[in-house]
Design a protein around this motif. Structure first.
Motif, PDB file in Angstrom:
ATOM      1  N   UNK A  18      27.474   0.298  16.758  1.00  0.00           N
ATOM      2  CA  UNK A  18      27.360   1.486  15.903  1.00  0.00           C
ATOM      3  C   UNK A  18      28.729   2.052  15.573  1.00  0.00           C
ATOM      4  N   UNK A  19      28.821   2.728  14.441  1.00  0.00           N
ATOM      5  CA  UNK A  19      30.043   3.445  14.091  1.00  0.00           C
ATOM      6  C   UNK A  19      30.235   4.633  15.030  1.00  0.00           C
ATOM      7  N   UNK A  20      29.128   5.244  15.441  1.00  0.00           N
ATOM      8  CA  UNK A  20      29.143   6.355  16.384  1.00  0.00           C
ATOM      9  C   UNK A  20      27.828   6.346  17.139  1.00  0.00           C
TER      10      UNK A  20
ATOM     11  N   UNK B 225      34.186  19.852   2.799  1.00  0.00           N
ATOM     12  CA  UNK B 225      33.227  18.939   3.429  1.00  0.00           C
ATOM     13  C   UNK B 225      33.013  17.673   2.606  1.00  0.00           C
ATOM     14  N   UNK B 226      33.632  17.559   1.463  1.00  0.00           N
ATOM     15  CA  UNK B 226      33.418  16.375   0.614  1.00  0.00           C
ATOM     16  C   UNK B 226      33.718  15.098   1.398  1.00  0.00           C
ATOM     17  N   UNK B 227      32.788  14.137   1.314  1.00  0.00           N
ATOM     18  CA  UNK B 227      32.950  12.877   2.021  1.00  0.00           C
ATOM     19  C   UNK B 227      32.513  12.917   3.471  1.00  0.00           C
ATOM     20  N   UNK B 228      32.089  14.087   3.962  1.00  0.00           N
ATOM     21  CA  UNK B 228      31.563  14.194   5.320  1.00  0.00           C
ATOM     22  C   UNK B 228      30.065  13.891   5.312  1.00  0.00           C
ATOM     23  N   UNK B 229      29.592  13.347   6.411  1.00  0.00           N
ATOM     24  CA  UNK B 229      28.161  13.156   6.596  1.00  0.00           C
ATOM     25  C   UNK B 229      27.576  14.376   7.289  1.00  0.00           C
TER      26      UNK B 229
ATOM     27  N   UNK C  48      36.845   8.657   8.069  1.00  0.00           N
ATOM     28  CA  UNK C  48      38.152   8.208   7.573  1.00  0.00           C
ATOM     29  C   UNK C  48      37.923   7.045   6.616  1.00  0.00           C
ATOM     30  N   UNK C  49      38.240   7.251   5.334  1.00  0.00           N
ATOM     31  CA  UNK C  49      38.048   6.203   4.331  1.00  0.00           C
ATOM     32  C   UNK C  49      39.293   5.353   4.113  1.00  0.00           C
ATOM     33  N   UNK C  50      40.426   5.813   4.575  1.00  0.00           N
ATOM     34  CA  UNK C  50      41.673   5.086   4.311  1.00  0.00           C
ATOM     35  C   UNK C  50      41.815   3.851   5.185  1.00  0.00           C
ATOM     36  N   UNK C  51      41.430   3.946   6.430  1.00  0.00           N
ATOM     37  CA  UNK C  51      41.547   2.830   7.365  1.00  0.00           C
ATOM     38  C   UNK C  51      40.206   2.152   7.639  1.00  0.00           C
TER      39      UNK C  51
ATOM     40  N   UNK D  78      36.047  12.941  13.530  1.00  0.00           N
ATOM     41  CA  UNK D  78      35.743  14.235  14.137  1.00  0.00           C
ATOM     42  C   UNK D  78      34.275  14.568  13.916  1.00  0.00           C
ATOM     43  N   UNK D  79      33.755  15.441  14.767  1.00  0.00           N
ATOM     44  CA  UNK D  79      32.400  15.956  14.628  1.00  0.00           C
ATOM     45  C   UNK D  79      32.406  17.464  14.864  1.00  0.00           C
TER      46      UNK D  79
END
Length: 400
Positions: free
Chosen positions: A304-306, A328-332, A348-351, A357-358
Motif C-alpha cells: 500500500x501507499x499508506x 488543499x489542491x491535490x490532497x486526498x 508528493x507528485x514530484x518524486x 503528511x496527514x
C-alpha cells in the motif's frame, strides 16, 4: 344591573396567542430548512465552517452532483434521494425490487455517465438478493427522468450490467463504490467474508472490476485471455474497497480498503496487480490478535501507499481539484467511520505518488463519515452514517 361582556377580550387574547404560536411554528420551520452554521474549525492549511444542509437521511452511502448542482444520495436502508439546489429533498422512484437491505448491504455506490447531460444515464450498485438467503453486489444503469413536477424524478430503462459471481451467504464486505471515467466503469468489490477467494480469480470475490460504459468487457482487461479467470477483473487481492477516486492527473486511480484489526490501506491501482489480501496484511485477526497469512510483504504482491494501524475504517475518497480550498489542491480527503474523522492526505507528485503528511479533522463531532465529495462550487460535502444521517458542507474561512 351593570355587566361586562368578556367575550371580545377573550377572543383577542386567544387570537393573539394563536398568532404567536403560528409564528413560532413558522420560525421553527425556517430553522429546519436553513443550514445550521457550526463553529469555525482551524486546520493546518485552511480554516473552515461546517454547515448542516439536511438531516433525516437513512444511512446515506454515496453522493454525486448533477450538472445543475443538485445532488443524488443513495441510502443504504432507505432508497435514493434527490436534493435540489434549494436543498429540497425528494425520493426518486423506480428502484429495483431485489435490493437486499441486510447487514452492510443495501443501495450503495452511485456514478454518473460522462455523457449524463444528454443521456441522463446513471449507475447504481446494490446488494442483490439471491436464492437461499444469498446475495451479491450488482450494478444497473438507468435513465434519470423528470417526474410529474420539477421535484420528482423516476428511474427508467433499467439495465443490469454486472452481477457478482457467486452470490454468497452473509452480510459483509460488499464493496460497492463506483467510478465512471470517459471510457470505463470501475466497480469495487469486497471479499464477502470469504477471504481466501480473494486470491482466486475464478470468482469476483475481492476484486476490482472494469467494464466499458455499456457493460461490455474492455479488450485490454488483464485477464481477458485467461480461461481460469473472470474477464471483468482489473485487480485482485482486496478485502473491502470503500473509496475510489481519480487523481488530478486524469490517469491515476486511487482506492482505499478496510483491513481487519488494523491494516486499512490506501492503494494506487494498476492493471493485473495482486494487492495481497489475505496473504499479506498489516492487520491481525479480531479478538485473538493472531497473525494473518505470511506477514506484511510477499513477492509479486503490491504494497500500500499508506496504511493505518489501528484501523480508522475509511469510507469515501476524493482528491481536491477546485479553487475554494487552494491549499488543499491535490490532497486526498477520506472519511473515517470508526473515529468520525475527515483525514487529509498530502501527496508528493514530484518524486512519485507518495504520502508526505496527514491531518485528522473533525474529531468525531459529526459522527461516522461515510462519503466525501467536492461540489461544483469547490466546497467539500460529507455524508454521515446513521439512521438520521446528515449532508454537511465545508466552507473555507479566512485564516487567523
Amino acid at each position: 344591573m351593570f355587566t361586562i361582556n368578556l367575550f371580545p377580550h377573550l377572543r383577542r387574547i386567544v387570537t393573539a396567542r394563536a398568532a404567536s404560536f403560528a409564528f413560532l411554528l413558522f420560525a421553527v420551520g425556517l430553522l429546519l430548512l436553513t443550514p445550521a452554521h457550526g463553529e469555525t474549525i482551524k486546520s493546518q492549511k485552511h480554516s473552515f465552517t461546517v454547515d448542516t444542509i439536511t438531516t433525516g437521511l437513512n444511512h446515506p452511502w454515496s453522493l454525486v452532483f448533477l450538472p445543475d448542482a443538485s445532488m443524488l444520495i443513495s441510502e443504504r436502508n432507505g432508497g435514493l434521494k434527490h436534493v435540489s439546489k434549494d436543498h429540497v429533498v425528494t425520493s426518486v422512484k423506480g428502484l429495483p425490487d431485489k435490493l437486499n437491505y441486510s447487514g452492510q448491504g443495501g443501495l450503495l455506490g452511485l456514478a454518473l455517465s460522462p455523457d449524463f447531460k444528454t443521456s441522463r444515464k446513471i449507475y447504481l450498485a446494490y446488494a442483490e438478493k439471491g436464492n437461499y438467503r444469498k446475495s451479491g453486489t450488482s450494478v444497473i444503469s438507468a435513465t434519470l427522468d423528470e417526474g410529474t413536477s420539477s421535484n420528482t424524478k423516476t428511474l427508467s430503462n433499467i439495465t443490469q450490467i454486472f452481477q457478482q459471481y457467486p452470490k454468497v451467504a452473509g452480510g459483509r464486505h460488499y464493496g460497492g463504490r463506483l467510478l465512471a471515467t470517459e471510457q470505463h466503469l470501475y466497480i469495487a468489490l469486497g471479499d464477502r467474508g470469504n477471504r481466501d477467494k480473494a486470491q482466486q480469480n475464478d470468482t469476483h470475490i475481492g476484486t476490482l472490476v472494469r467494464l466499458n460504459l455499456d457493460g461490455s468487457i474492455p479488450f485490454d482487461n488483464p485477464f481477458l485471455s485467461d480461461p481460469t479467470s473472470k474477464p471483468e477483473i482489473f485487480s485482485f487481492g482486496h478485502r473491502n474497497i470503500q473509496g475510489m477516486t481519480l487523481d488530478n492527473d486524469g490517469a491515476t486511480l486511487w482506492t482505499h480498503e478496510h483491513g481487519p484489526q488494523g491494516g486499512d490501506e490506501l492503494n494506487l491501482m494498476e492493471s493485473g496487480t495482486n494487492y495481497g489480501w489475505p496473504t499479506i496484511t498489516y492487520g491481525v485477526n479480531y479478538v485473538t490478535g493472531s497473525s494473518i497469512g505470511q506477514g506484511t510483504a510477499a513477492e509479486g504482491m503490491a504494497q500500500p501507499v499508506e496504511y493505518w494501524v489501528p484501523s480508522i475504517a475509511p469510507s469515501g475518497l476524493e482528491m481536491v481539484r477546485g479553487n475554494a480550498f487552494p491549499n488543499w489542491q491535490g490532497d486526498l480527503l477520506l472519511g473515517s467511520l470508526k473515529f468520525g474523522l475527515l483525514v487529509r492526505v498530502e501527496i508528493d507528485d514530484e518524486q512519485g505518488k507518495y504520502v508526505v503528511a496527514q491531518e485528522k479533522l473533525l474529531d468525531g463531532k459529526f459522527g461516522r463519515i461515510r462519503d466525501v465529495a467536492e461540489g461544483p462550487d469547490g466546497l467539500i460535502y460529507l455524508l454521515t452514517d446513521s439512521s438520521d444521517g446528515a449532508l454537511l458542507r465545508l466552507s473555507p474561512t479566512p485564516m487567523k
